[in-house]
Enzyme design. Structure first.
Site, mmCIF file in Angstrom:
data_model
loop_
_atom_site.group_PDB
_atom_site.id
_atom_site.type_symbol
_atom_site.label_atom_id
_atom_site.label_comp_id
_atom_site.label_asym_id
_atom_site.label_seq_id
_atom_site.Cartn_x
_atom_site.Cartn_y
_atom_site.Cartn_z
ATOM 1 N N SER A 154 0.226 4.580 -3.434
ATOM 2 C CA SER A 154 1.439 5.392 -3.366
ATOM 3 C C SER A 154 1.979 5.566 -4.776
ATOM 4 O O SER A 154 1.708 4.728 -5.660
ATOM 5 C CB SER A 154 2.495 4.702 -2.488
ATOM 6 N N TYR A 164 7.154 -2.912 -0.264
ATOM 7 C CA TYR A 164 6.182 -1.822 -0.140
ATOM 8 C C TYR A 164 5.606 -1.463 -1.514
ATOM 9 O O TYR A 164 4.393 -1.359 -1.692
ATOM 10 C CB TYR A 164 6.869 -0.613 0.490
ATOM 11 N N LYS A 191 1.663 -1.720 -2.982
ATOM 12 C CA LYS A 191 0.929 -0.554 -3.459
ATOM 13 C C LYS A 191 0.481 -0.731 -4.908
ATOM 14 O O LYS A 191 -0.613 -0.296 -5.294
ATOM 15 C CB LYS A 191 1.781 0.701 -3.296
#
Length: 265
Positions: free
Chosen positions: A145, A158, A162
């Protein structure tokens, strides 16, 4: 005419029931993949996408699993290999997230996101890598991401996972190169997916779809099919000398360090 760059290949795609995973499965089938194994937590989503693939004449198998569990990661790889006899492509795409401020973030949330996003990347990659080593090569690709490139407010866990995937890809690429295994990842920018709708809500998603000025190219959200195209390229022999790379697909969003408001310069 569709390209047939993946003719005869067997692929395993996690998070295959929706979003990038679904789009990638459909693209792989269109590119001639012989068999596609889809992994998802929800059986109804798997059934729907398997049906879509079957309608195109492609062979598809749905595997319900929770990649946040070590045993499930190993099981889906074993099942694919036992069924098809080989595994040419792994697309590790499944992801988990919660929206929590750093100081309020619960340990359970942190552990779950780490398990699904990062630990599963290791476990799936290791299991697939062992198979590919014995068969003489293969391709492993991950969904990272643009959150890997900087802070994501309310999504610290998160973003950490990533960023971890990007470094994992680099390490795997070097260690697995002698076995003709290529490892890369794709980092999508703001995208038109159900996950995005869950984060921002349907009303704001509709507004974003009409115009998303933060993205310089076309000023719109990235479509799942555009991420699928990147995965199809990376999985094909067109990318035969590409490994250890993070391919950013964000319409130029991260190309500038900051934006100057109009009229101020």
């Amino acid at each position: 005419m569709e390209l047939q760059r993946l003719k005869g290949k067997t692929a395993l795609i996690t998070g295959g029931g929706s979003g990038f995973g679904r789009a990638t499965a459909l693209r792989f089938a269109a590119e001639g993949a012989e068999q596609v194994f889809l992994v998802d937590l929800k059986q109804e989503r798997l059934d729907h996408v398997v049906g879509e693939l079957a309608a195109t004449g492609a062979r598809a198998t749905g595997l319900r699993a929770d990649v946040g569990l070590s045993a499930d990661c190993r099981r889906v790889v074993d099942t694919a290999v036992e069924t098809a006899g080989r595994l040419d492509i792994l697309i590790s795409n499944a992801a988990a997230w919660t929206e929590e401020a750093f100081l309020d973030m619960q340990e359970d949330s942190w552990n779950r996101v780490i398990a699904v996003n990062l630990s599963a990347s290791f476990l799936l990659g290791q299991a697939a890598g062992r198979v590919m080593k014995e068969q003489g090569g293969g391709v492993i690709a991950y969904t990272s991401s643009i959150s890997s490139l900087g802070a994501s407010k309310l999504f610290a866990h998160y973003g950490v996972t990533k960023a971890g995937i990007v470094n994992l890809v680099q390490n795997m690429a070097i260690e697995l190169a002698p076995y003709k295994i290529r490892v890369n990842c794709v980092s999508p920018g703001p995208a038109n997916t159900q996950q995005s709708r869950d984060i921002v809500g349907d009303d704001l998603m509709q507004e974003f779809q009409r115009s998303f000025p933060l993205v310089p190219l076309h000023q719109r959200l990235i479509e799942p099919e555009e991420i699928a195209a990147a995965f199809a390229f990376l999985a094909s022999d067109d990318a035969a000398m590409i490994t250890g790379q993070n391919v950013v697909v964000d319409g130029g969003l991260t190309a500038h360090a900051y934006s100057i408001p109009e009229g101020s310069a």
